[in-house]
Write a protein that holds these residues in place. Structure first.
Motif, PDB file in Angstrom:
ATOM      1  N   PHE A 211      37.673 -43.578  -6.262  1.00 53.41           N
ATOM      2  CA  PHE A 211      38.691 -43.600  -7.405  1.00 53.41           C
ATOM      3  C   PHE A 211      38.232 -45.142  -7.895  1.00 53.41           C
ATOM      4  O   PHE A 211      38.555 -46.057  -7.406  1.00 53.41           O
ATOM      5  CB  PHE A 211      39.923 -43.475  -7.058  1.00 53.41           C
ATOM      6  CG  PHE A 211      40.422 -42.263  -6.244  1.00 53.41           C
ATOM      7  CD1 PHE A 211      40.733 -41.111  -7.275  1.00 53.41           C
ATOM      8  CD2 PHE A 211      40.157 -41.992  -5.040  1.00 53.41           C
ATOM      9  CE1 PHE A 211      40.966 -40.019  -6.838  1.00 53.41           C
ATOM     10  CE2 PHE A 211      40.486 -41.008  -4.597  1.00 53.41           C
ATOM     11  CZ  PHE A 211      41.065 -39.860  -5.335  1.00 53.41           C
ATOM     12  N   ILE A 212      37.670 -45.098  -9.078  1.00 53.56           N
ATOM     13  CA  ILE A 212      37.749 -46.382  -9.882  1.00 53.56           C
ATOM     14  C   ILE A 212      37.968 -46.376 -11.319  1.00 53.56           C
ATOM     15  O   ILE A 212      38.746 -45.378 -11.726  1.00 53.56           O
ATOM     16  CB  ILE A 212      36.153 -46.905  -9.935  1.00 53.56           C
ATOM     17  CG1 ILE A 212      35.366 -45.449 -10.574  1.00 53.56           C
ATOM     18  CG2 ILE A 212      35.648 -47.103  -8.533  1.00 53.56           C
ATOM     19  CD1 ILE A 212      33.553 -46.034 -10.749  1.00 53.56           C
ATOM     20  N   GLY A 213      37.971 -47.247 -11.960  1.00 52.36           N
ATOM     21  CA  GLY A 213      38.465 -47.190 -13.441  1.00 52.36           C
ATOM     22  C   GLY A 213      37.158 -47.216 -14.272  1.00 52.36           C
ATOM     23  O   GLY A 213      36.123 -47.196 -14.011  1.00 52.36           O
TER      24      GLY A 213
ATOM     25  N   ILE B  32      43.752 -38.620 -16.675  1.00 54.01           N
ATOM     26  CA  ILE B  32      44.444 -39.052 -17.749  1.00 54.01           C
ATOM     27  C   ILE B  32      45.655 -39.760 -17.672  1.00 54.01           C
ATOM     28  O   ILE B  32      46.148 -40.573 -18.704  1.00 54.01           O
ATOM     29  CB  ILE B  32      44.900 -37.749 -18.520  1.00 54.01           C
ATOM     30  CG1 ILE B  32      45.834 -36.907 -17.660  1.00 54.01           C
ATOM     31  CG2 ILE B  32      43.826 -36.884 -18.859  1.00 54.01           C
ATOM     32  CD1 ILE B  32      46.814 -35.905 -18.146  1.00 54.01           C
ATOM     33  N   GLU B  33      45.730 -40.113 -16.315  1.00 51.03           N
ATOM     34  CA  GLU B  33      47.050 -41.312 -15.954  1.00 51.03           C
ATOM     35  C   GLU B  33      46.713 -41.550 -14.518  1.00 51.03           C
ATOM     36  O   GLU B  33      46.537 -40.765 -13.835  1.00 51.03           O
ATOM     37  CB  GLU B  33      48.272 -40.480 -16.362  1.00 51.03           C
ATOM     38  CG  GLU B  33      49.472 -41.497 -16.093  1.00 51.03           C
ATOM     39  CD  GLU B  33      50.872 -40.838 -16.720  1.00 51.03           C
ATOM     40  OE1 GLU B  33      51.466 -41.457 -17.339  1.00 51.03           O
ATOM     41  OE2 GLU B  33      51.173 -39.733 -16.381  1.00 51.03           O
TER      42      GLU B  33
ATOM     43  N   THR C 202      47.421 -44.914 -18.855  1.00 52.93           N
ATOM     44  CA  THR C 202      47.875 -43.627 -19.272  1.00 52.93           C
ATOM     45  C   THR C 202      47.185 -43.383 -20.959  1.00 52.93           C
ATOM     46  O   THR C 202      47.080 -44.325 -21.518  1.00 52.93           O
ATOM     47  CB  THR C 202      49.245 -43.285 -19.229  1.00 52.93           C
ATOM     48  OG1 THR C 202      49.578 -41.789 -19.789  1.00 52.93           O
ATOM     49  CG2 THR C 202      50.089 -44.136 -20.243  1.00 52.93           C
ATOM     50  N   THR C 203      46.930 -42.346 -21.198  1.00 54.13           N
ATOM     51  CA  THR C 203      46.383 -41.654 -22.488  1.00 54.13           C
ATOM     52  C   THR C 203      47.657 -41.729 -23.282  1.00 54.13           C
ATOM     53  O   THR C 203      47.424 -41.829 -24.730  1.00 54.13           O
ATOM     54  CB  THR C 203      45.713 -40.505 -22.615  1.00 54.13           C
ATOM     55  OG1 THR C 203      46.598 -39.676 -22.037  1.00 54.13           O
ATOM     56  CG2 THR C 203      44.525 -40.427 -21.550  1.00 54.13           C
TER      57      THR C 203
ATOM     58  N   LEU D 129      47.835 -48.856 -23.485  1.00 56.18           N
ATOM     59  CA  LEU D 129      47.512 -48.898 -21.888  1.00 56.18           C
ATOM     60  C   LEU D 129      46.345 -47.812 -21.804  1.00 56.18           C
ATOM     61  O   LEU D 129      46.220 -47.234 -20.519  1.00 56.18           O
ATOM     62  CB  LEU D 129      48.535 -48.502 -20.838  1.00 56.18           C
ATOM     63  CG  LEU D 129      49.755 -49.620 -20.885  1.00 56.18           C
ATOM     64  CD1 LEU D 129      50.858 -49.366 -20.034  1.00 56.18           C
ATOM     65  CD2 LEU D 129      49.036 -51.185 -20.219  1.00 56.18           C
ATOM     66  N   SER D 130      45.695 -47.406 -22.797  1.00 54.42           N
ATOM     67  CA  SER D 130      44.680 -46.289 -22.637  1.00 54.42           C
ATOM     68  C   SER D 130      43.516 -46.986 -22.457  1.00 54.42           C
ATOM     69  O   SER D 130      42.366 -46.100 -22.257  1.00 54.42           O
ATOM     70  CB  SER D 130      44.803 -45.505 -24.003  1.00 54.42           C
ATOM     71  OG  SER D 130      44.380 -46.209 -25.027  1.00 54.42           O
ATOM     72  N   GLU D 131      43.302 -48.017 -22.115  1.00 56.42           N
ATOM     73  CA  GLU D 131      41.994 -48.544 -21.769  1.00 56.42           C
ATOM     74  C   GLU D 131      41.877 -48.488 -20.108  1.00 56.42           C
ATOM     75  O   GLU D 131      42.720 -48.513 -19.392  1.00 56.42           O
ATOM     76  CB  GLU D 131      41.824 -50.088 -22.101  1.00 56.42           C
ATOM     77  CG  GLU D 131      41.764 -49.919 -23.755  1.00 56.42           C
ATOM     78  CD  GLU D 131      41.687 -51.565 -24.189  1.00 56.42           C
ATOM     79  OE1 GLU D 131      41.423 -52.347 -23.240  1.00 56.42           O
ATOM     80  OE2 GLU D 131      41.799 -51.714 -25.260  1.00 56.42           O
TER      81      GLU D 131
END
Length: 117
Positions: A14-16, A48-49, A59-60, A65-67
């Motif tokens: 799990f990463i960004g 998506i979040e 979150t989208t 905060l969608s980045e």
């Protein structure tokens, strides 16, 4: 051809989505290294979040905060092959979460319909 059937090990990273390694997306580097290592396969899933150790929810739904949405990379192969790959993940994943799970492969079939076990 990789044969995979029965008991296996799954590693989930799990990463960004904005995480990089030498100016390349980290998820792409992990997938290409898994491929070069001859692992059975790897898939990248775009979240998506989510939130992680920083406790910041991405979150989208909120434009601000969608980045850097969450990304999960899943690789399944024999325990021996996955454990041999872990040092590469230690090098690549400086922030994130790496999880190992036992699993059982009941079918592993390529696009040609040929069972690859």
């Amino acid at each position: 051809m990789t044969r995979l059937h029965g008991t296996a090990l799954r590693v989930t990273i799990f990463i960004g989505e904005n995480d990089t390694f030498h100016h390349r997306p980290l998820y792409s580097e992990i997938v290409h290294r898994a491929h070069r290592a001859g692992l059975a396969g790897a898939s990248v899933f775009h979240g998506i979040e989510g939130f992680g150790a920083s406790s910041l929810v991405h979150t989208t739904r909120l434009l601000s905060l969608s980045e850097d949405l969450p990304v999960a990379i899943v690789v399944v192969d024999s325990e021996e092959r996955i454990r041999a790959f872990l040092p590469q993940l230690d090098e690549l994943v400086t922030e994130g979460l790496v999880v190992l799970d036992d699993c059982e492969v009941i079918r592993y079939v390529g696009r040609g319909g040929k069972d690859e076990r």
